[in-house]
Design an enzyme around this catalytic site. Structure first.
Site, PDB file in Angstrom:
ATOM      1  N   ASP A  79       0.787  -1.248   0.000  1.00 22.41           N
ATOM      2  CA  ASP A  79       0.000   0.000   0.000  1.00 22.41           C
ATOM      3  C   ASP A  79       0.818   1.296   0.000  1.00 22.41           C
ATOM      4  O   ASP A  79       0.463   2.265   0.676  1.00 22.41           O
ATOM      5  CB  ASP A  79      -0.954   0.026   1.194  1.00 22.41           C
ATOM      6  N   GLU A 122      -4.719  -0.830  -1.475  1.00 18.75           N
ATOM      7  CA  GLU A 122      -6.039  -0.897  -0.854  1.00 18.75           C
ATOM      8  C   GLU A 122      -6.985  -0.022  -1.661  1.00 18.75           C
ATOM      9  O   GLU A 122      -6.766   1.182  -1.801  1.00 18.75           O
ATOM     10  CB  GLU A 122      -6.001  -0.416   0.593  1.00 18.75           C
ATOM     11  N   LYS A 150      -6.709  -4.847  -3.151  1.00 15.01           N
ATOM     12  CA  LYS A 150      -7.335  -5.509  -2.008  1.00 15.01           C
ATOM     13  C   LYS A 150      -8.374  -4.589  -1.361  1.00 15.01           C
ATOM     14  O   LYS A 150      -8.096  -3.424  -1.091  1.00 15.01           O
ATOM     15  CB  LYS A 150      -6.273  -5.919  -0.988  1.00 15.01           C
ATOM     16  N   LYS A 173      -7.862  -4.868   4.810  1.00 12.75           N
ATOM     17  CA  LYS A 173      -6.543  -4.548   5.345  1.00 12.75           C
ATOM     18  C   LYS A 173      -5.532  -5.619   4.974  1.00 12.75           C
ATOM     19  O   LYS A 173      -4.396  -5.323   4.609  1.00 12.75           O
ATOM     20  CB  LYS A 173      -6.606  -4.396   6.868  1.00 12.75           C
ATOM     21  N   VAL A 177       3.160   0.194   4.327  1.00 11.16           N
ATOM     22  CA  VAL A 177       2.426   0.897   5.394  1.00 11.16           C
ATOM     23  C   VAL A 177       1.005   0.342   5.536  1.00 11.16           C
ATOM     24  O   VAL A 177       0.486  -0.246   4.602  1.00 11.16           O
ATOM     25  CB  VAL A 177       2.346   2.413   5.094  1.00 11.16           C
ATOM     26  N   THR A 178       0.413   0.628   6.719  1.00  9.62           N
ATOM     27  CA  THR A 178       1.137   0.995   7.911  1.00  9.62           C
ATOM     28  C   THR A 178       1.541  -0.276   8.638  1.00  9.62           C
ATOM     29  O   THR A 178       0.881  -1.308   8.517  1.00  9.62           O
ATOM     30  CB  THR A 178       0.282   1.884   8.858  1.00  9.62           C
ATOM     31  N   CYS A 224      -2.173  -2.694   7.870  1.00  7.25           N
ATOM     32  CA  CYS A 224      -2.180  -3.548   6.681  1.00  7.25           C
ATOM     33  C   CYS A 224      -0.970  -4.471   6.601  1.00  7.25           C
ATOM     34  O   CYS A 224      -1.084  -5.608   6.133  1.00  7.25           O
ATOM     35  CB  CYS A 224      -2.280  -2.690   5.421  1.00  7.25           C
ATOM     36  N   GLN A 226       8.278 -14.251  21.188  1.00  6.87           N
ATOM     37  CA  GLN A 226       8.144 -15.703  21.380  1.00  6.87           C
ATOM     38  C   GLN A 226       8.732 -16.496  20.219  1.00  6.87           C
ATOM     39  O   GLN A 226       8.107 -17.413  19.688  1.00  6.87           O
ATOM     40  CB  GLN A 226       6.674 -16.081  21.605  1.00  6.87           C
TER      41      GLN A 226
END
Length: 222
Positions: free
Chosen positions: A24, A72, A129, A132, A157-158, A162, A202
């Site tokens: 995006d 987007e 798209k 998001k 971004v961001t 997204c 993790q």
């Protein structure tokens, strides 16, 4: 198999199964007069990563590896735009309204286009798209599978919306994901920092984090 210097540990690069996804990098999100600026955001933060995104794209092109761009955007008749998305936050300009760069986030409008400095070249895939995440209501997963792609490097971004959404979607589909730290940005620095922390937590629960320089070095030496 070689590796890319990354956090929380080296990314296990598979040379012929990796692609770059640039999320995006559109005029509406990065330029004055666009949708992002109309919401009161500092678009200079997005503009600041353009040189690093450009270097990353060129690194993949030089290595003859796939580059995929996302935008987007919605259909002109708004049939793929849920009212809940259009009305959320009651912004002064909404998706589909006419702004300084045409109708906001509508396919084919000037503001929806990818920034000229980062524009796709012939042969590169562009995914339009409506959500998001780049996998929602798009052929992205099929395109990647046909090309034998198992690993994805992310820019754009961001970071917290997204980019992170697409990385989480990709992770659930079995792709190994790496975020280029200096080729992604948020309008809010604390949101970028939080997203990066969550992504690599993790043991790379969503993905790895690396610099543009380390990604380019890794794919160049593989």
């Amino acid at each position: 198999m070689t590796g890319i210097n990354a956090e929380p540990f080296a990314f296990p690069l598979k040379r012929n199964a990796i692609a770059l996804i640039v999320i995006d990098m559109q005029r509406d999100f990065a330029e004055e007069g666009g949708f992002g600026a109309s919401l009161g955001n500092d678009v200079a933060r997005v503009q600041s990563i353009v040189p690093d995104v450009k270097r990353l794209i060129q690194g993949f092109r030089d290595a003859k590896l796939p580059v995929i761009h996302t935008m987007e955007c919605h259909r002109p008749n708004l049939s793929d735009l849920p009212p809940a998305k259009r009305n959320r936050g009651n912004p002064p300009l909404k998706i589909g309204d006419r702004g300084p760069m045409g109708r906001i986030l509508i396919a084919g409008e000037p503001g929806t286009a990818i920034m000229a400095e980062l524009a796709p070249i012939d042969g590169e895939t562009v995914i339009e798209k409506p959500g998001k995440g780049a996998f929602y209501a798009t052929p992205l997963d099929d395109i990647l599978k046909v090309r034998g792609i198992a690993q994805l490097v992310f820019a754009g971004v961001t970071t917290e919306v997204c980019v992170q959404t697409t990385m989480r979607e990709a992770n659930d589909r079995g792709y190994e994901c790496l975020l280029a730290r200096d080729a992604t940005e948020s309008y809010f620095p604390e949101f970028k920092a939080a997203a990066i922390a969550m992504i690599q937590a993790q043991g790379a629960i969503v993905g790895w984090i690396a610099s543009v320089d380390d990604v380019i070095q890794g794919i160049s030496n593989a």
